[in-house]
Motif scaffolding. Structure first.
Motif, mmCIF file in Angstrom:
data_model
loop_
_atom_site.group_PDB
_atom_site.id
_atom_site.type_symbol
_atom_site.label_atom_id
_atom_site.label_comp_id
_atom_site.label_asym_id
_atom_site.label_seq_id
_atom_site.Cartn_x
_atom_site.Cartn_y
_atom_site.Cartn_z
ATOM 1 N N ILE A 1 9.184 -8.754 -7.027
ATOM 2 C CA ILE A 1 8.418 -9.288 -8.117
ATOM 3 C C ILE A 1 7.987 -7.725 -9.007
ATOM 4 C CG2 ILE A 1 6.758 -10.593 -9.227
ATOM 5 C CD1 ILE A 1 6.683 -11.967 -6.179
ATOM 6 N N PRO B 1 0.967 -3.781 -7.252
ATOM 7 C CA PRO B 1 2.230 -3.951 -8.266
ATOM 8 C C PRO B 1 3.436 -3.362 -7.326
ATOM 9 C CG PRO B 1 0.670 -3.206 -9.556
ATOM 10 C CD PRO B 1 -0.082 -3.200 -8.290
ATOM 11 N N LEU C 1 4.304 -5.750 -4.610
ATOM 12 C CA LEU C 1 5.183 -7.024 -5.097
ATOM 13 C C LEU C 1 6.401 -6.590 -5.750
ATOM 14 C CD1 LEU C 1 2.098 -8.642 -7.233
ATOM 15 C CD2 LEU C 1 3.432 -9.608 -5.384
ATOM 16 N N ALA C 2 6.559 -5.136 -6.037
ATOM 17 C CA ALA C 2 8.057 -4.662 -6.393
ATOM 18 C C ALA C 2 8.782 -4.737 -5.105
ATOM 19 C CB ALA C 2 8.009 -3.592 -7.163
#
Lengths: 111, 246, 427
Positions: free
Chosen positions: B151, B143, B146-147
């Protein structure tokens, strides 16, 4: 007694606060340019500790910053690396030109 | 980790106290030590145990990055700088007593304010029930990555559009930081380069001055002879690298 | 293991079991470090002897002289521990321990086989690299604290070299992480199970390139010849350990050899199949026997595989050391900045493109399926199915949040961003 209490965000904040203050005092008292830099690093870490504590789901599942805390901590780490590189370049320049790393003698720009 | 939490409920406190003690203790070491190399060493230990605290708080990726970038990169650079400048006079530098007094007063009051803030909020002080699902949910590298590319998978559960819009990732800061790093790389390399060129011009200008001086005082051979002697003395010293003695 | 110990003592789920398990793991790793160093130093002597057409040690401990290192160790322990007058005594004494602690701590997250690891760290790849990178502090401190210019020169060279070589090393390590979609070494190793075509080094030409660059940079990173400028005998007496003697001196070598093993083991996990052999014999035996015993036997075979691969890596490093002449310091930096970094970047971009375009891999050429791709976070995490689905969408849609809320986890095919479950993490 301390061992039995649960670790909360406050504990991390306290450690961060102590590191921050140590860094600030270090910045204020050191006469060596690189010592001042080390104080800056300590200050940044104290601040980072707060981001991690607020972003931690382990410490505070409800109402934690979540990923934002960790992301900002990452940015702080990266920017600290950049800051250290520039500061070191300045320090080496200063040392080459003045043959000293004593910040008290960096007073050429005094009016 | 969650298994250990079942077996011995105080493991988090135990390791927290160990790491916090090392971090703060060596932080004091940085502050109180006069030797700049020892300061750097204490800083390494202090920041390393800070990484341990990050691991404890569940931020494994940030902890590993702290070890890798901060301790492994930045501090090596710092020690590099320390060793380049650690001549005899600069290894131990005393601080004026009035500086110490002032800094202690200011720092102490700052610490009081910060600690008051840290323990002031009820929400931060009171422990929450940690169910094991959350403790084991530390797989946050994906995550995080992705961040950084824009995203946000962790905020998808929050259904309000405002959150979805407002927390749409960190792509822009990521790009700004990467450009910033590039600029810093070039800038630092430019600033820290060896100034051979300027030294050469300095030499040239001094040589030009010498020529002028010679032209002006051509009738006085004594002066010239004197200069040559001193010049010879200097040049006899220069090529000898002090490292080649013994 | 903790459960097992607790069952033996019949004390239920107690912390005593965890403590004993941790101690056992620590002692086992210490043995890998210490006995490994003994073996590697003997190997280094024999290999260098053979390469130079000599015999190497032959007397102590039988025909092959395999007790030579032990005899040397006893000699070193008996030697006087000298501290120079000009030394910074505290830092001088503590420096070897810093290096040993760093390379010892790198073993914490290194999985020897599926589930045989001291502590599961989800970001194990970077943990190992980061902790290994701390070893440079021992060299720097030793160099500074010795109060000798040779030591200081060696330390400065080491600092510059290690900081530079960490850049291509990190870039190379990112490639397997990107292909596997995880930073957990156990999972990366498990995804290469099966035939050797499944190894990441044969995934595509760029991973092959990356593996070579990784090994080069790792050799430089652990300060081995031809990159051992920090201890170049011909220029700097003995570099950073000029002033050391006795046990402290030998601690440096223990740290060096164990970190050599760590980077070789890391290479074998990242690129060469980890604890899985070229032909899945261990897996087959384990499945045939079945049950816990089968699992344990396949694990033991896996540990043997990994140790063997690490040993091969160390041997190659020794082979390189006694074959290539030492580089100059400027050549070392040139090699890093002008060749390794661009090549690593090329490998990364190439592997990413290969992965994105879904081009054939060695594995698919021999008819095997691509890597088993798992759904993300199948256990232990309370996330909505929609949250599972979003990374699979790969390229961010104009409004990813809106769409993903309706998406179902079952309908997702993980294609462009293979996000695999970290299965080993729960064990």
């Amino acid at each position: 007694m301390l061992l039995i209490g649960t670790v909360t965000v406050s504990w991390y904040l306290a450690v961060g606060a102590v590191l921050f203050v140590l860094g600030a005092v270090c910045m204020a008292t050191k006469r060596n340019l690189l010592g001042v830099l080390m104080g800056v690093e300590l200050v940044l870490n104290g601040a980072n500790m707060n981001f991690i504590a607020f972003g931690s789901k382990v410490l505070r599942p409800e109402g934690s910053l979540g990923l934002d805390g960790q992301l900002i901590a990452l940015f702080v780490i990266v920017l600290a690396a950049a800051e250290a590189a520039v500061a070191l370049a300045i320090a080496l320049n200063f040392y080459n030109n003045h043959n000293t790393v004593d910040v008290d003698r960096a007073n050429e720009l005094n009016g | 980790m969650d298994l250990i939490a079942v077996a011995w409920p105080y493991w988090h406190q135990f390791f927290f106290i160990i790491f916090a003690t090392i971090a703060i203790g060596f932080g004091f070491g940085v502050l109180l030590s006069k030797n700049v190399v020892r300061m750097a060493f204490y800083l390494v230990l202090s920041l390393g145990s800070t990484a341990g605290l990050f691991f404890l708080a569940g931020a494994e990726f940030v902890g590993a990055m702290q070890l890798m970038i901060y301790v492994g990169g930045t501090l090596v650079l710092l020690i590099f700088g320390v060793m380049l400048t650690a001549q005899k006079d600069f290894i131990n530098m005393d601080t004026h007593t009035q500086d110490w007094i002032l800094a202690t007063i200011v720092g102490g009051s700052l610490l009081m304010v910060l600690l008051f803030g840290a323990f002031g909020a009820e929400d931060w002080r009171t422990p929450q029930d940690i169910n094991d699902a959350h403790v084991s949910a530390t797989k946050e590298a994906t995550p995080l990555g992705l961040a950084l590319t824009g995203i946000r998978v962790d905020t998808l559960g929050e259904s309000t559009d405002a959150v979805a819009d407002g927390k749409s990732g960190y792509l822009m800061p990521f790009i700004i930081v990467s450009f910033h790093l590039l600029v810093v790389l070039i800038g630092a390399a430019y600033m820290a380069r060896t100034k051979k060129l300027s030294h050469a011009t300095d030499d040239k200008s001094s040589r030009a001055k010498l020529m002028l001086f010679k032209m002006e005082h051509e009738e006085e051979p004594l002066e010239e002879a004197k200069y040559v002697v001193t010049h010879k003395g200097k040049s006899a010293l220069n090529p000898l690298d002090p490292n080649d003695e013994d | 293991m903790a459960d097992f110990i607790n069952n033996i003592f019949g004390i239920g789920d107690s912390w005593v079991g965890y403590l004993i398990a941790a101690l056992i793991a620590a002692v086992l790793i210490l043995h890998v470090v210490a006995v490994g160093a003994l073996l590697f130093i003997w190997m280094e002597r024999k290999i260098s002897g053979r390469i130079q057409d000599r015999l190497g040690p032959t007397r102590v401990g039988g025909k092959y002289g395999w007790l030579q290192t032990l005899a040397d160790g006893i000699k070193l322990i008996a030697k006087e521990d000298i501290t120079p007058d000009l030394a910074d005594r505290f830092l001088f004494k503590i420096a070897p321990y810093v290096g040993l602690a760093a390379s010892y701590a790198a073993f914490i997250a290194l999985p020897f086989a599926d589930g045989v690891v001291a502590q599961h760290v989800n970001t194990a790849v970077f943990f190992v690299l980061a902790v290994l990178g701390l070893e440079v502090f021992s060299v720097i401190l030793a160099g500074y604290a010795s109060g000798s210019k040779w030591s200081l020169f060696g330390a400065m060279r080491e600092a510059a070299q290690v900081v530079s070589y960490e850049v291509p090393l990190g870039m190379c390590v990112v490639v397997p992480v990107m292909i596997c979609g995880t930073m957990n070494l156990t999972t990366i190793g498990n995804m290469q199970a099966g035939l050797f075509t499944n190894w990441l080094v044969f995934n595509d030409p760029f991973t092959f390139l990356t593996a070579i660059i990784y090994f080069t940079c790792a050799t430089a990173g652990v300060n081995r010849a031809p990159f051992d400028l920090a201890e170049a005998e011909s220029e700097l007496v003995a570099g950073f350990h000029t002033e050391y003697s006795g046990l402290r001196w030998s601690l440096f070598f223990m740290a060096e050899y164990s970190s050599m093993f760590v980077v070789s083991a890391l290479a074998s996990i990242l690129f060469f199949g980890g604890s899985h052999g070229p032909i899945p014999v261990g897996q087959w035996i384990g499945e045939t026997i079945g049950g816990t015993w089968g699992l344990n036997i396949s694990r033991i075979i896996g540990v043997g595989n990994l140790l063997l691969k690490g040993l091969i890596g160390v041997t190659v490093m020794m082979w390189i050391r006694w074959t290539f002449p030492r580089l100059r310091i400027d050549q070392v930096m040139t090699m890093c900045l002008k060749y390794c970094v661009p090549l690593a970047a090329l490998g990364f971009i190439g592997a990413t493109t290969w992965q994105y375009l879904d081009l054939p891999t060695a594995n698919s050429l021999v008819g095997n399926p691509r890597y088993e791709k798992h759904e993300m976070w199948t256990e232990g995490v309370e996330v909505t199915p929609a949250a599972d689905a979003s990374p699979a969408s790969g390229i961010p849609d104009p409004e990813p949040h809106q769409e993903d809320k309706t998406a179902n986890a079952d309908s997702v095919t993980v294609k462009t961003l293979p996000v695999s479950v970290v299965k080993g993490g729960e064990r």
